[in-house]
Structures are given as C-alpha cells and as structure tokens.
Motif scaffolding. Structure first.
Motif, PDB file in Angstrom:
ATOM      1  N   GLU B 155       0.827  -1.208   0.000  1.00 19.10           N
ATOM      2  CA  GLU B 155       0.000   0.000   0.000  1.00 19.10           C
ATOM      3  C   GLU B 155       0.858   1.254   0.000  1.00 19.10           C
ATOM      4  N   ARG B 156       1.843   1.283   0.859  1.00 18.48           N
ATOM      5  CA  ARG B 156       2.687   2.469   1.003  1.00 18.48           C
ATOM      6  C   ARG B 156       3.445   2.778  -0.293  1.00 18.48           C
ATOM      7  N   PRO B 157       4.178   1.795  -0.865  1.00 16.70           N
ATOM      8  CA  PRO B 157       4.869   2.083  -2.133  1.00 16.70           C
ATOM      9  C   PRO B 157       3.907   2.486  -3.254  1.00 16.70           C
ATOM     10  N   VAL B 159       1.052   4.130  -2.881  1.00 17.92           N
ATOM     11  CA  VAL B 159       0.676   5.525  -2.610  1.00 17.92           C
ATOM     12  C   VAL B 159       1.803   6.460  -3.054  1.00 17.92           C
ATOM     13  N   ASP B 160       3.050   6.094  -2.724  1.00 15.51           N
ATOM     14  CA  ASP B 160       4.201   6.909  -3.136  1.00 15.51           C
ATOM     15  C   ASP B 160       4.295   7.005  -4.654  1.00 15.51           C
TER      16      ASP B 160
END
Lengths: 141, 169
Positions: B155-157, B159-160
């Motif tokens: 999820e984090r990568p 979003v980035d």
C-alpha cells in the motif's frame, strides 16, 4: 488509503485493459464510469511500476560486456556446439576415449562421466568461450 | 546448421530479456537468474522447437523457465536455511526490494507464477494459460487475487508511486 472497492467483473475488465488484452469497449466504459473504477485503474498502473522497480535488476542486454556474461551470439554458438557434439557423442560412445571438452565449454564445468559408460573418462580441463580470444594453438590466452 | 543457429539467435533476442526479468523476480537473485536464463536457452537449443505460432513458442520458452525456477527454489530450500533480514539496516531502495520480495513470497505459488509471467515476463493471458496449463479464466482469477493481495501489502509504495505519477507500461 484503502484499495479501491470494485466488483470482480469491473476488476477483470480494467485489468485486461491494463494488460493490453482485448476488452469490450462498452464494458470498459462502464468500468471506468465510477470513481472506484478509475481509482482501480490507477492502482494497477502504480502497482505495475512498483513491481517493475529497476533497482532490483538490470536486463541482460543493457549491461556492459563482462567476462562472465555471455552475449547472445556466444550462447547461440555454444548451444550449436552442444547440439553437434551431443550427436557426435551419441554415435561415438563405444569408442574410447570420447572427447568431452567441447561439451564442457557449454556447461562451464566438467560434467560427470555417466555411470553406465565405462570407457569415456571425465574431462580434465574446461574451456570458456570468450569473444575476441584467439583459439589457435599458440595464440595469446 | 546456419538456419538453426539463426532461428535460435532470434529466439534469444526476442525472449532473453523477458526471461531474465521473470527469473529475477521469481528467484529474487540476479546471479541465479542470469545462470538460469542461460540454462533456459541451452535447453531451447537442445530441444525441438515446437512448430507453432510465435505466442506458442513464447509460452513454451517460459514454461521451461518456470520449471527451472521451481526446481531451483526446491533445491535451495533443501540445501540452505534462510537468513532473517528484518533486523538489518538497509537503504530505502533495498527496503522496497525486500518489501516487494516479501509481498511476492506471501502469494500462493501459482498466483505468484501467473503474476510474474504477466508482469515480468510480459506474457498474454493465453500464453500464461499455455505455460501453466490452465484456462484463461483461471489466469484472470489468479491475477485478480494476486493483485488484490499485493495492493494490500504494498500500500505504502503504491501511494508513493501515485504521488510521482503513473503511466501505461
């Protein structure tokens, strides 16, 4: 940020579009008509770029020449030698000693003599094919 | 012989990069991927290339690559113990690489195979179906499942990446 909430059909249509598969244009239009559908499209594209993260690997073709990296022509030539030598050895197994160094070139290491062939000795040297090397006797390296 | 060598050169030129990318992701080890890529094309050279379409040949080559990769992973599991990486300090790019590898490792084996054949190998659904001996619908279902799980784990990568912009690859 929560992943977009789309049904299976919408997910498959958008995925197929992203994967360059043929899709029904009406189904695609419907799939992309909602915020969730458009969000799903963006997530799939972002996921693809994340997975294709270049730091993890470098394609073979784009790397600089390296002694241990075999260009396509060398692999092809080595493979052609395998094909030729394999045919020769299949007919010459009963004649001792069978030459095995050519096959060793392809494998990059001395192959074991098969247990059921008593006559062929294991090779004692390995020769690596390298482009630009003079293979004639007395040539450098 | 010249004709055979030329055909082989074409196969290598067309598929070497895709096979290497696929094996890199599958194995998570560049050196092993390089060795296995060579092994794939040596096997292609020794075998009778199937008399089929270009897509069929591609599926055949990737089936060889997949089988070699599966054997390699099985052999690695038998001969090594794994090293815990969680406590090692790594630069950001390596953190991402590890996160991707862990996310891929968490997928069911066949889901991961299908996903990597699509994303790293660039195969079509029909080619994946041929390489993995399953139906097109099964390919879609496994891709859907793999992507859903990866979207949650990465999820984090993702979003980035969205913040940097996206494009059609």
């Amino acid at each position: 940020m929560e992943p977009a909430n789309v049904d299976m059909h919408t997910s498959d249509v958008i995925a197929a579009f992203v994967d360059r598969e043929r899709v029904d244009p009406i189904a695609l239009k419907q799939a992309l008509s909602t915020d969730d559908g458009r969000d799903h499209l963006i997530e799939l594209l972002a996921l693809r770029e994340v997975i294709a993260e270049p730091a993890a690997f470098v394609p073979v073709a784009s790397t600089a020449a390296h002694a241990k990296r075999w260009p396509a022509r060398v692999v092809t030539a080595a493979a052609a030698v395998v094909v030729a030598v394999a045919g020769y050895q299949a007919g010459a197994l009963s004649v001792a000693p069978a030459p095995t160094t050519s096959a060793s070139v392809v494998a990059g290491s001395a192959p074991e003599a098969p247990a059921n062939v008593a006559t062929a000795p294991a090779p004692t040297s390995v020769i690596y094919l390298e482009p630009g090397v003079d293979w004639h006797q007395g040539g450098a390296n | 012989m010249t004709h055979l060598v030329a055909d082989l050169e074409l196969l290598i030129a067309d598929h070497q990069a895709g096979v290497f990318r696929y094996l890199c992701r599958f194995l998570g080890q560049r050196e092993a991927a390089r060795d296995l890529t060579q092994e794939v094309f040596l096997r292609v050279a020794r075998a009778n290339v199937p008399d089929t379409t270009a897509d069929g040949r591609r599926a055949w080559i990737f089936r060889i690559a997949r089988n070699l990769a599966l054997n390699h992973v099985r052999d690695e599991r038998r001969s090594r113990h794994s090293v815990a990486l969680a406590d090692v300090h790594r630069p950001a790019t390596q953190e991402l690489t590890v996160a991707i590898e862990q996310a891929l490792a968490s997928l069911a084996e066949l889901d991961r195979d299908v996903f990597l054949l699509r994303e790293s190998g660039g195969l079509s659904y029909a080619e994946i179906a041929a390489a993995c001996e399953m139906t097109d619908d099964a390919v879609r279902a496994r891709l859907r499942r793999a992507r859903q799980q990866l979207r949650e784990r990465l999820e984090r990568p993702i979003v980035d990446q969205r913040a940097r912009g996206v494009r059609l690859l």
